[in-house]
Design a protein around this motif. Sequence first.
Motif, PDB file in Angstrom:
ATOM      1  N   LYS A 191     -57.587   4.793 -66.364  1.00  0.00           N
ATOM      2  CA  LYS A 191     -58.100   6.139 -66.633  1.00  0.00           C
ATOM      3  C   LYS A 191     -58.904   7.250 -66.483  1.00  0.00           C
ATOM      4  CE  LYS A 191     -59.456   7.167 -71.526  1.00  0.00           C
ATOM      5  NZ  LYS A 191     -60.097   5.832 -73.171  1.00  0.00           N
TER       6      LYS A 191
ATOM      7  N   ILE B 202     -55.889   8.563 -63.738  1.00  0.00           N
ATOM      8  CA  ILE B 202     -55.095   9.950 -65.128  1.00  0.00           C
ATOM      9  C   ILE B 202     -56.243  11.149 -64.855  1.00  0.00           C
ATOM     10  CG2 ILE B 202     -54.402  10.725 -66.834  1.00  0.00           C
ATOM     11  CD1 ILE B 202     -53.926   7.351 -67.068  1.00  0.00           C
TER      12      ILE B 202
ATOM     13  N   MET C  73     -49.289   9.051 -61.813  1.00  0.00           N
ATOM     14  CA  MET C  73     -49.416   9.134 -62.504  1.00  0.00           C
ATOM     15  C   MET C  73     -50.209  10.841 -62.991  1.00  0.00           C
ATOM     16  SD  MET C  73     -50.460   5.450 -64.722  1.00  0.00           S
ATOM     17  CE  MET C  73     -51.001   5.599 -66.243  1.00  0.00           C
ATOM     18  N   TYR C  74     -51.406  10.527 -61.477  1.00  0.00           N
ATOM     19  CA  TYR C  74     -51.784  12.072 -61.843  1.00  0.00           C
ATOM     20  C   TYR C  74     -51.386  12.979 -61.361  1.00  0.00           C
ATOM     21  CZ  TYR C  74     -55.146  15.108 -60.625  1.00  0.00           C
ATOM     22  OH  TYR C  74     -56.521  16.314 -60.204  1.00  0.00           O
TER      23      TYR C  74
ATOM     24  N   TRP D 274     -47.637  13.066 -61.678  1.00  0.00           N
ATOM     25  CA  TRP D 274     -46.733  13.495 -63.061  1.00  0.00           C
ATOM     26  C   TRP D 274     -47.459  14.390 -64.279  1.00  0.00           C
ATOM     27  CZ3 TRP D 274     -46.434  12.018 -68.211  1.00  0.00           C
ATOM     28  CH2 TRP D 274     -45.671  12.772 -68.892  1.00  0.00           C
ATOM     29  N   ALA D 275     -49.048  13.916 -64.178  1.00  0.00           N
ATOM     30  CA  ALA D 275     -49.405  14.267 -65.391  1.00  0.00           C
ATOM     31  C   ALA D 275     -50.039  15.833 -65.170  1.00  0.00           C
ATOM     32  CB  ALA D 275     -50.899  13.806 -65.601  1.00  0.00           C
TER      33      ALA D 275
ATOM     34  N   ARG E 141     -50.087  16.225 -70.591  1.00  0.00           N
ATOM     35  CA  ARG E 141     -48.888  15.356 -69.558  1.00  0.00           C
ATOM     36  C   ARG E 141     -50.577  14.093 -69.539  1.00  0.00           C
ATOM     37  NH1 ARG E 141     -44.226  16.270 -65.700  1.00  0.00           N
ATOM     38  NH2 ARG E 141     -42.605  17.107 -67.293  1.00  0.00           N
ATOM     39  N   LYS E 142     -51.831  14.545 -69.272  1.00  0.00           N
ATOM     40  CA  LYS E 142     -52.735  13.910 -69.110  1.00  0.00           C
ATOM     41  C   LYS E 142     -53.557  13.186 -70.153  1.00  0.00           C
ATOM     42  CE  LYS E 142     -55.598  15.807 -65.271  1.00  0.00           C
ATOM     43  NZ  LYS E 142     -57.277  16.594 -64.942  1.00  0.00           N
TER      44      LYS E 142
ATOM     45  N   LEU F 257     -50.606  10.452 -71.012  1.00  0.00           N
ATOM     46  CA  LEU F 257     -51.028   9.307 -70.484  1.00  0.00           C
ATOM     47  C   LEU F 257     -52.095   8.436 -71.112  1.00  0.00           C
ATOM     48  CD1 LEU F 257     -50.062  10.309 -66.976  1.00  0.00           C
ATOM     49  CD2 LEU F 257     -49.095   8.592 -68.756  1.00  0.00           C
ATOM     50  N   LYS F 258     -53.439   9.587 -71.441  1.00  0.00           N
ATOM     51  CA  LYS F 258     -54.559   8.346 -71.469  1.00  0.00           C
ATOM     52  C   LYS F 258     -54.314   7.957 -72.641  1.00  0.00           C
ATOM     53  CE  LYS F 258     -57.923  11.862 -70.357  1.00  0.00           C
ATOM     54  NZ  LYS F 258     -59.310  12.502 -70.310  1.00  0.00           N
TER      55      LYS F 258
ATOM     56  N   ALA G 144     -52.100   6.868 -74.563  1.00  0.00           N
ATOM     57  CA  ALA G 144     -50.917   5.475 -74.337  1.00  0.00           C
ATOM     58  C   ALA G 144     -51.564   4.821 -73.907  1.00  0.00           C
ATOM     59  CB  ALA G 144     -49.845   5.596 -72.902  1.00  0.00           C
TER      60      ALA G 144
END
Lengths: 236, 522
Positions: B76, B79, B162-163, B165-166, B172-173, B176-177, B179
């Motif tokens: 977390k 991200i 992940m970062y 991509w986000a 997107r951040k 992901l968070k 999710a």
Amino acid sequence: MLKVKNLTKKYDKVLAVNKVSFEIGSGEIGVLIGPNGAGKSTTIKSIAGLLRFDGEITIDGKPNKSIEAKRVFGYVPETPALYDSLSVWDHLEFIARAYDLQDWNDTAEKLLARFDMDDKKNKVGKDLSKGMQQKVSICCALLIKPRMIMFDEPMIGLDPKAIKELKEIFFELKDSGCAVLISTHILDSIADVWDKALIMNKGEIVFNSTRDDMALNGESLEHVFFSKTEGEGEAG
Amino acid sequence: MSPLLFIMRKTLKNRTKEVLKKPVLLIGYLFIAVFVISMLIVSFVMPSGLIRRGSNDLYTGIVTIVFIFMYYTTLKLGIEKGSTYFRLSDVNLTFTAPIKPNHILLYGFIKQLGGTLIFLFVALCQIPNLKNNFDMKHYGAWMILLATVFYALSYPLISMVMYSWAAKKSGRKKILKRALDVMALLIAGVVLISLFSTRNVVVTIGNVFNNPIARYFPVIGWTSSIANASVNGFTTEFWVGLLGMVFLILGTIIGLYRAILDYYEDVLEGTEFFEAARKAKREGKNLTFGLKVRDSVKQKLSGTGASALFFKHLLELRKTAYVLFFDRSSVSVIIAAIMFRLAMPKGVQEVSLSMVLFFALYMLLLLQMQGRLGTELEKHYIFLIPASPYQKLFFATLAEHTKNLIDGIFLFALSGILFKAQLVNVVSCIIAYTLSGAVYTYSDILTRRLFGRIHSKGLLLFVKVLVNILIIIPGGVASAIVLLITENEFFMICALAGWSFVLAVTLFMFSAGILNNLETVN
């Protein structure tokens, strides 16, 4: 030497730099000035290849992120950060290796002497004051004999003698044909060194002129700066 | 790679030289080395399951919960802030140099291998406790260490991907968070439903985390399965986990290495964040670093002279706490202490509250080691206030005592209800907890006064923990003797509280002098 064309950088929804374009020629000293949050550091970091951006940046005709471009440009960051356990000399040796420099020892010795660091060659990074770290950072950038160099707030933390030396170095770089870009918000510190002034505000270049042109128009940098960054009403 | 290898070689050489030159540092590191080697020997040689033999399901559950928590928190943060193998010196000097980004990434990964040592040390400290409570195989300790290494190597890589991509698209951040949060909530929901039907925490943990979905779940399940081999042996899930993690790490590295890399921006924010966190840690502020400050809290400052410090601290605490003084350290202590008691055998019902107390004090020791007063001592104001050092020290620590008292009331009132304890025991535990918190606070100051000139903050931290353990031991021994003689938990807690009171007053008297001179701190 340095060409920035339509540079745009967005952080999430915040537009930090918007379609910025300018050029700094060989032997020219450009200053990038602006209030806090104007987008100067983002511009500098984009040129240094640390950020992704839209637009085009070339150094000596090559894309700024290419190995070829990196070989010819030096960068003095706003916050000097050295390796804790590497000595001052180790830092210079690392730069010499990374840039594949030959016969660099003499240049390194002279640079350290100019900044009164020759007796601190064996001191490690964590034992240096912030000012000393800044001096090492400057020496590292100068060691490669760059064709383009960027300084981000270079005077902060330096003692008067080092500031004097640095100003002399600016002129020496100019005479050697190096393109110099200095980012600062302290106008007095660069008053007598610049050839081209770039004023940024709210992510845009709001003024771009040479010293000669400004002299012809009877403008002073300080006056233009405040008129461009505090609203047209005050420009008078 | 040659310039990057130069940095690593020189760093190692210079660090060794530095340690050899400074006798205090050398003694300190030798001491740590002896401690680690002893821990290693104890961990590998000691027999397993002597005190009790907890079920393998419970072991699996605990291990899985720990890895879920570790991956959830680190991913977390990854991200949000990006993750990094690098220091700011790398950004300034290597990112701008004509070196291929792929080589720099590989260099970062090699550096991270060194970084896994700290995780291994933490894992090593848990092994004796696990061996006491579970029937571990003779190679069990190795499996725990192996899983720890895989965790330490994988989370920065996953965070980086992940970062990356986000960062490419806004929104997107958040996805992901969310999710991650949904997954955490789902797990918590399943645990609660199971708990409702079994009404037994131990059985629930075993049921929920010992099923195929949990065991084979990518990354978390794989890592846990490697650690679980310490009790379950080399089962299919172990091999799946091992191969999964190897392929994940190698695949990500090769993928990143072969890709046309433009990851500098992705690690830049993370590097700046972790550099600031390191600085905060060095300055003793890691307890408050990164906490959100609530601007909405309005409270007028009052008090004059030294007492102004107390009201300032109250305001600071209120601005960073969730409610009143209730912050993340309160939550950690309360949850961990109650969970610890719940995981213990049922046969020790009569000393339930003191078990909660002892574990809460252990947690407080770890959390308060870098207390709020450390932040105050880094600034000059406290030294300049025109008041006696005793007054200043008292008021500068009063907010900490108040917080410990309120945390103690929450913790023991809740434990009292859960474990049906007597009111006198609840009250005595609250007093003992607050007084022991005072011991930690004042011993921290005294250690700074005596060893403040040690340049290695890590070593200073180690000394502080050691000092605290040594001074609290007589109290522990005394309370154990009292329990043996009286067979009464109340008297046992009173013995500990009494010892803590004597210690706190003594340490207070000896440590106040630190406020006479800034030099003794820095």
